[in-house]
Design a protein around this motif. Structure first.
Motif: not given
Length: 78
Positions: A11-20
């Motif tokens: 969901v969203g960018t991979l970074f956003e998905d990973t941290v949230h």
């Protein structure tokens, strides 16, 4: 080795998905039993940890969050 789980869709960018949106072990789509087995076969004998990067998990009381993380991973590595 730090363990966590995730939904199958980002969901969203991979970074956003990973941290949230990371999940406790066993709550998502990762083949964690297979990963643990492969690491052990490869010779890994170090410590196991739980890395839950999740808005939902961070909102829990610390004792509840720690207990849930421990219980989710203990079933995999013990």
């Amino acid at each position: 080795m730090e363990l966590n789980d995730a939904h199958s869709d980002v969901v969203g960018t991979l970074f956003e998905d990973t941290v949230h949106r990371r999940l406790l072990c066993g709550e998502g789509s990762f083949d964690l039993p297979g990963i643990v087995a492969a690491l052990r076969t490869a010779g890994f004998r170090g410590p196991w940890g739980v890395e839950i990067l999740s808005d939902t998990h961070r909102a829990l009381p610390v004792r509840e969050a720690a207990a849930a993380a421990y219980q989710s991973a203990a079933a995999l590595v013990n």
